[in-house]
Design a protein around this motif. Structure first.
Motif, mmCIF file in Angstrom:
data_model
loop_
_atom_site.group_PDB
_atom_site.id
_atom_site.type_symbol
_atom_site.label_atom_id
_atom_site.label_comp_id
_atom_site.label_asym_id
_atom_site.label_seq_id
_atom_site.Cartn_x
_atom_site.Cartn_y
_atom_site.Cartn_z
ATOM 1 N N ARG B 466 22.541 -30.309 11.128
ATOM 2 C CA ARG B 466 23.645 -29.862 11.977
ATOM 3 C C ARG B 466 23.230 -28.744 12.925
ATOM 4 N NH1 ARG B 466 28.588 -31.746 10.600
ATOM 5 N NH2 ARG B 466 29.561 -29.854 11.350
ATOM 6 N N HIS B 467 22.059 -28.905 13.552
ATOM 7 C CA HIS B 467 21.592 -27.882 14.487
ATOM 8 C C HIS B 467 22.527 -27.726 15.683
ATOM 9 C CE1 HIS B 467 18.086 -28.027 12.030
ATOM 10 N NE2 HIS B 467 17.356 -27.267 12.821
ATOM 11 N N ASP B 468 23.263 -28.795 16.017
ATOM 12 C CA ASP B 468 24.159 -28.724 17.165
ATOM 13 C C ASP B 468 25.503 -28.100 16.789
ATOM 14 O OD1 ASP B 468 22.141 -29.975 18.464
ATOM 15 O OD2 ASP B 468 23.043 -31.972 18.382
ATOM 16 N N PHE B 469 25.686 -27.855 15.501
ATOM 17 C CA PHE B 469 26.977 -27.307 15.046
ATOM 18 C C PHE B 469 26.735 -26.115 14.118
ATOM 19 C CE2 PHE B 469 27.266 -31.846 15.741
ATOM 20 C CZ PHE B 469 28.329 -31.944 16.623
ATOM 21 N N LYS B 470 25.903 -25.199 14.567
ATOM 22 C CA LYS B 470 25.500 -24.093 13.704
ATOM 23 C C LYS B 470 26.663 -23.193 13.309
ATOM 24 C CE LYS B 470 20.683 -23.657 15.044
ATOM 25 N NZ LYS B 470 19.685 -22.858 15.745
ATOM 26 N N ASP B 471 27.758 -23.260 14.072
ATOM 27 C CA ASP B 471 28.889 -22.377 13.791
ATOM 28 C C ASP B 471 29.409 -22.543 12.373
ATOM 29 O OD1 ASP B 471 28.581 -21.573 16.294
ATOM 30 O OD2 ASP B 471 30.424 -22.468 17.108
ATOM 31 N N SER B 472 29.283 -23.762 11.833
ATOM 32 C CA SER B 472 29.829 -24.008 10.499
ATOM 33 C C SER B 472 28.839 -23.615 9.394
ATOM 34 C CB SER B 472 30.199 -25.485 10.359
ATOM 35 O OG SER B 472 29.047 -26.268 10.558
ATOM 36 N N VAL B 473 27.691 -23.069 9.800
ATOM 37 C CA VAL B 473 26.668 -22.691 8.816
ATOM 38 C C VAL B 473 26.653 -21.172 8.676
ATOM 39 C CG1 VAL B 473 24.197 -22.715 8.330
ATOM 40 C CG2 VAL B 473 25.277 -24.704 9.395
ATOM 41 N N ALA B 474 26.449 -20.685 7.458
ATOM 42 C CA ALA B 474 26.423 -19.247 7.220
ATOM 43 C C ALA B 474 25.390 -18.579 8.123
ATOM 44 C CB ALA B 474 26.105 -18.969 5.756
ATOM 45 N N GLN B 475 25.735 -17.405 8.626
ATOM 46 C CA GLN B 475 24.881 -16.654 9.548
ATOM 47 C C GLN B 475 23.450 -16.527 9.006
ATOM 48 O OE1 GLN B 475 26.396 -15.286 12.456
ATOM 49 N NE2 GLN B 475 24.287 -15.014 13.123
ATOM 50 N N SER B 476 23.351 -16.223 7.704
ATOM 51 C CA SER B 476 22.042 -15.959 7.106
ATOM 52 C C SER B 476 21.126 -17.173 7.158
ATOM 53 C CB SER B 476 22.228 -15.515 5.649
ATOM 54 O OG SER B 476 22.963 -16.518 4.953
ATOM 55 N N LEU B 477 21.683 -18.362 7.303
ATOM 56 C CA LEU B 477 20.856 -19.572 7.277
ATOM 57 C C LEU B 477 20.514 -20.078 8.672
ATOM 58 C CD1 LEU B 477 22.703 -21.473 4.412
ATOM 59 C CD2 LEU B 477 20.545 -20.217 4.253
ATOM 60 N N ARG B 478 21.248 -19.587 9.677
ATOM 61 C CA ARG B 478 21.084 -20.166 11.015
ATOM 62 C C ARG B 478 19.669 -20.001 11.535
ATOM 63 N NH1 ARG B 478 26.647 -18.157 13.849
ATOM 64 N NH2 ARG B 478 27.981 -18.919 12.174
ATOM 65 N N GLU B 479 19.048 -18.834 11.248
ATOM 66 C CA GLU B 479 17.702 -18.609 11.788
ATOM 67 C C GLU B 479 16.668 -19.535 11.150
ATOM 68 O OE1 GLU B 479 15.270 -15.596 9.711
ATOM 69 O OE2 GLU B 479 17.113 -14.419 9.785
ATOM 70 N N ARG B 480 17.048 -20.187 10.036
ATOM 71 C CA ARG B 480 16.128 -21.140 9.410
ATOM 72 C C ARG B 480 16.209 -22.526 10.061
ATOM 73 N NH1 ARG B 480 13.963 -19.812 4.362
ATOM 74 N NH2 ARG B 480 14.629 -17.804 3.564
ATOM 75 N N MET B 481 17.224 -22.694 10.915
ATOM 76 C CA MET B 481 17.392 -23.998 11.576
ATOM 77 C C MET B 481 16.637 -23.964 12.885
ATOM 78 S SD MET B 481 21.436 -24.351 10.628
ATOM 79 C CE MET B 481 21.744 -26.056 11.037
ATOM 80 N N THR B 482 15.374 -24.409 12.824
ATOM 81 C CA THR B 482 14.505 -24.286 13.991
ATOM 82 C C THR B 482 14.015 -25.654 14.435
ATOM 83 O OG1 THR B 482 12.576 -24.031 12.577
ATOM 84 C CG2 THR B 482 13.720 -22.008 13.212
ATOM 85 N N LYS B 483 13.072 -25.638 15.366
ATOM 86 C CA LYS B 483 12.506 -26.894 15.874
ATOM 87 C C LYS B 483 11.025 -26.985 15.493
ATOM 88 C CE LYS B 483 16.029 -27.986 18.805
ATOM 89 N NZ LYS B 483 16.833 -29.190 18.624
ATOM 90 N N THR B 484 10.565 -28.206 15.315
ATOM 91 C CA THR B 484 9.131 -28.409 15.114
ATOM 92 C C THR B 484 8.433 -28.263 16.455
ATOM 93 O OG1 THR B 484 9.214 -30.763 15.615
ATOM 94 C CG2 THR B 484 9.611 -30.142 13.326
ATOM 95 N N ALA B 485 7.106 -28.262 16.423
ATOM 96 C CA ALA B 485 6.342 -28.165 17.667
ATOM 97 C C ALA B 485 6.699 -29.314 18.603
ATOM 98 C CB ALA B 485 4.845 -28.169 17.362
ATOM 99 N N GLU B 486 7.108 -30.445 18.037
ATOM 100 C CA GLU B 486 7.463 -31.610 18.863
ATOM 101 C C GLU B 486 8.917 -31.543 19.316
ATOM 102 O OE1 GLU B 486 6.513 -32.618 15.312
ATOM 103 O OE2 GLU B 486 4.594 -31.827 16.002
#
Lengths: 224, 632
Positions: B466-486
């Protein structure tokens, strides 16, 4: 007045079957009311609405935003809409984008993969003849000749049945059928290296890529 | 006064029972104290005060003591549910089998084999079919009435034997044997076959070996055929693995090429020979006194072991060459370590439902259950058996190697540095095998991670991140939702700075899709058998996890991701290596070996791919949530 094709495409993407079917019907009826040629109207609905929607589905799948269940649901919605359009398109002798014979090679009973490719190709305007699993080279060739196929899709889901893709290609080659037809291969254990090694014309890692591949192969065939 | 109980300890590195002690529970004796008195070094970092997790153990078998307050604080409800306890806080109450939480030794493979589930010998008739007859026989004396050395001996035997089938090696030694010790002889028979004739009395030496030859691992145990006692056990990787990790690539390798088949066969025979020698060495017994060997394995392993062409097992309709039980002299195979023994292979059901599955059915005894039960072996080629005393059905569910960490970007086997457990409570916490910086994630960690990611909304039920809907994810976890090199979505479990690999350990969107396909295959096997038999979740009395991998997964997480059906958690149990237990039962008891044949005939095989609604079932099983409208 024509319907909103984006709305129809969106209904396909969200697999909203009821909305998609009623929009398709409305499009046909509106065209009739405006006195337009039914074949032209149907073609427009197909290309701008349905195929437009399936194009988005292919793209989303390629981006890994959606997966097999969503793809199948969208294909189902598309299929329902085709129920309305097919009789009209057939009456107007609209040629398909290409004619495909697809199946799983002999010795292999797995057919989900080729079924999904079939749906995706149909959703993109191809005429597809799915001859099912455990299909011998002879069965592929007979069907290909019967329907005047442009493309042959060979699926193999087992490491042990991959060699049968090679056998089938060999049979087509020996029968002199490869001048007018192109062969694409796929399946979980299949790789692009293997495809090249056995003389296939193309390889796709999944059904979304298979659509793009089929389009490219058709262009190559028409150019030659 | 309390009675003594038996506590056995399973080594997490080899998954074999390494220590067994008998002690009297006095109400205050802790599992940690029992372990230490047995010379087992379970780390108790906090000094046994219940302040850390280092001494946690899993009670695999036996009555489990109630959880203490410290268990709740340190382990939490889920681990308690999964039979974990702090060994320093838990007092012994009954006989049990204990798995210290990995690692005891570093670098050990978790999934080498399942914990060596103890045989329930009490319920077993000890009728191995091997008998030793100590007799006195005299050489022939009369020239007029001609007889022979062999006839003189056979005349003294209390049972009928097939005299014509006496092994040639025995005949060659016979003149000397008969005349060596004043005519006292020990004649060893298996049913009506003479296996050996030795001078003197060797009746105390009667051994057998039970083998589970798996695609990945081989497990063997040496048993005393009189007492049923296990004298030694050995486990190691299947040396055939270098010719392909999974079953199909093994078949493809040997297909239509007798030389390659012979190569695979030699690997198996050598391993079996070595295992027998190693087990006999450990136990201090002679390989000459091993008389019966029972082998179970899937159809491919079975055929390759016998040197039978597997080409057609790999092609529809995937038929085996032989399904019946095979009984063959070891000298014929040849198994050089045990020339006197007879080798019994349990029967097969189908190309992908082999003797290992028959052994699982034998071991779990679901064939006598009144209620409907299920066995699930989660593996590259998973198997599901479902039924009861009236009917048994089996299918194979090819999951592929994703659950072994293959096809997963940071995937690895359960070895040193693998994330094996994941919790998300505010932030992500990972348990790593060996308590070292993580270098990857193994199957049990993967299942945990995905279950927790679903819980915290990082992952939608459809499997999309749910990277496109980060609002529903706890703040502390959002920075873990990243992108791969690709540029693909990923969720970071262990940050680059904390990992042992120089890069973050993360799960990518594509990893999630691979897991969905793998778990979808296993779950659709279960769903399909439920459908064919007509049994609802509510009617399924028990689901038993058999085989190596099942012992390490969290049941709650497996249910959460729909790898297993939504049964109340107490109805899903760990059985351990049921195939190996079944092999031991058939080794110790001809009654059980005969039962295996009867079961193999009774088990109905369901070919998943050819079921008309398999596609719908599979597509349903891919999803992480059940469909809203349940199709009947």
């Amino acid at each position: 007045m024509a319907i909103d094709f984006n709305e129809l495409a969106n209904a396909i993407v969200t697999a909203d079957l009821d909305t998609a079917v009623s929009l398709t019907r409305k499009g046909v009826d509106d065209g009739k009311a405006d006195g337009r040629d039914p074949g032209e109207v149907a073609k427009e609905i197909l290309n701008k609405g349905l195929i437009g929607g399936m194009d988005i589905i292919s793209e989303l799948w390629t981006q890994e935003k959606i997966f097999i269940p969503e793809v199948l649901l969208s294909a189902k919605a598309m299929h329902a809409c085709m129920g309305t359009l097919r009789p009209i398109l057939e009456a107007s002798k609209e040629p398909p984008r290409g004619i495909v014979v697809i199946g799983t090679v002999k010795g292999d009973l797995h057919d989900i993969g080729q079924n999904i490719v079939t749906m995706m190709l149909k959703g993109n305007g191809f005429e597809v003849h799915n001859i099912g699993p455990n299909s011998s080279p002879e069965k592929f060739m007979t069907k290909a000749k019967e329907v005047g196929a442009n493309l042959i899709g060979l699926s193999a889901l087992l490491t042990t049945t991959m060699p049968m893709q090679r056998e089938t290609i060999k049979a087509f080659e020996e029968a002199g059928l490869l001048e007018k037809m192109a062969i694409m291969v796929g399946g979980a254990p299949v790789t692009s290296d293997w495809a090249e090694k056995i003389g296939a014309d193309g390889y796709a890692p999944d059904a979304a890529h298979a659509v793009g591949l089929a389009k490219t192969l058709m262009q190559d065939l028409q150019a030659s | 006064m309390a009675k003594p109980v038996t506590v056995s300890f399973v080594d997490p590195a080899t998954n074999l029972t390494t220590k067994e002690v008998r002690v009297v529970p006095d109400g205050s004796l802790t599992l940690l104290q029992v372990a230490q008195s047995a010379g087992l070094e379970i780390a108790a970092t906090c000094g046994g005060r219940g302040r850390c997790r280092s001494c946690r153990v899993k009670v695999l078998q036996g009555e489990i003591p109630p959880a203490t307050m410290q268990d709740r604080v340190q382990l939490g409800g889920e681990e308690i549910q999964e039979r974990y306890r702090l060994s320093c806080q838990t007092c012994l109450i009954a006989s049990c089998s204990i798995l210290p939480a990995p690692p005891l030794t570093e670098g050990g493979h978790q999934i080498l084999a399942a914990p060596n589930t103890r045989l329930d010998r009490g319920a077993l008739a000890l009728d191995s079919g091997v008998e030793k007859h100590v007799i006195v026989a005299a050489p022939p004396t009369e020239e007029n009435h001609q007889t022979s050395d062999l006839e003189q001996i056979v005349a003294q035997l209390p049972r009928r034997v097939a005299i014509e089938a006496t092994p040639i090696g025995v005949l060659r030694d016979l003149p000397e044997t008969l005349r060596a010790k004043g005519g006292q002889l020990t004649v060893t028979t298996f049913l009506d076959r003479i296996l050996d004739i030795e001078p003197g009395d060797s009746s105390a030496h009667k051994f057998g070996v039970a083998f589970d030859i798996g695609t990945t691992t081989i497990v063997a145990s040496l048993l005393d055929l009189d007492s049923g006692e296990e004298l030694a056990s050995v486990a190691n990787m299947n040396p055939q693995s270098v010719y392909g990790g999974d079953l199909m690539s093994r078949i493809a390798y040997a297909m239509n090429d007798p030389k390659k088949l012979a190569t695979l066969r030699a690997k198996a025979l050598n391993a079996v020979n070595d295992f027998i020698k190693e087990a006999c060495d450990k136990a201090g017994v002679s390989t000459q006194h091993v008389y019966k060997i029972v082998v179970v394995g899937n159809t491919c392993m079975h055929h390759v072991f016998l040197g039978i062409d597997v080409s057609y097992v790999g092609l529809a309709p995937y038929a085996p060459v032989v399904r019946h039980p095979v009984v063959i002299a070891a000298s014929e195979l040849p198994l050089k370590a045990t020339p006197k023994a007879v080798v019994c292979l349990l029967p097969l059901v189908a190309g992908f439902v082999g003797a290992d599955t028959v052994a699982c059915v034998l071991a779990t005894r679901i064939y006598e259950s009144k209620e409907l039960r299920a066995l699930v072996d989660i593996g590259t080629n998973g198997e599901v058996v479902m039924g009861n005393r009236d009917r048994l059905m089996a299918c194979s569910a090819p999951a592929g190697p994703a659950l072994e960490g293959a096809q997963i970007r940071h995937g690895m086997r359960g070895a040193l540095g693998a994330i094996e457990k994941v919790r998300i409570d505010g932030d992500v916490e990972c348990d790593v095998i060996g308590n070292v910086p993580a270098i990857g994630i193994c199957g049990s960690g993967l299942i945990d991670a995905v279950a927790r990611m679903l819980d915290v909304n990082v992952l939608a039920a459809s499997g999309v991140m749910r990277h496109d809907f980060k609002d529903s994810v706890a703040q502390s976890l959002r920075e873990r939702m990243t992108k791969t090199a690709e540029g693909r979505d990923q969720f970071v479990l262990v940050r680059k700075e904390e990992s042992g690999k120089g890069e973050a350990v993360a799960l990518t969107q594509s990893d999630i899709r691979q897991l969905q396909l793998a778990k979808g295959a296993i779950y659709s096997g279960i769903l399909m058998l439920q459908k064919v038999i007509g049994v609802s979740d509510a009617e399924l009395a028990e689901l038993m996890l058999c085989g190596g991998f099942g012992n390490y997964i969290s049941i709650a997480s497996a249910v959460r991701i729909r790898l297993l059906p939504p049964l109340p958690l107490e109805r899903i149990t760990y059985f351990g290596n049921a195939a190996h237990v079944g092999a031991q039962m058939a080794l110790l008891s001809e009654t059980e070996r005969a039962r295996a044949s009867e079961l193999a005939r009774r088990i109905e095989h369901v070919a998943l791919a050819s079921q008309p609604d398999f596609q719908d079932v599979f597509v349903d099983a891919i999803s992480f949530s059940a469909p809203l409208s349940v199709a009947s």
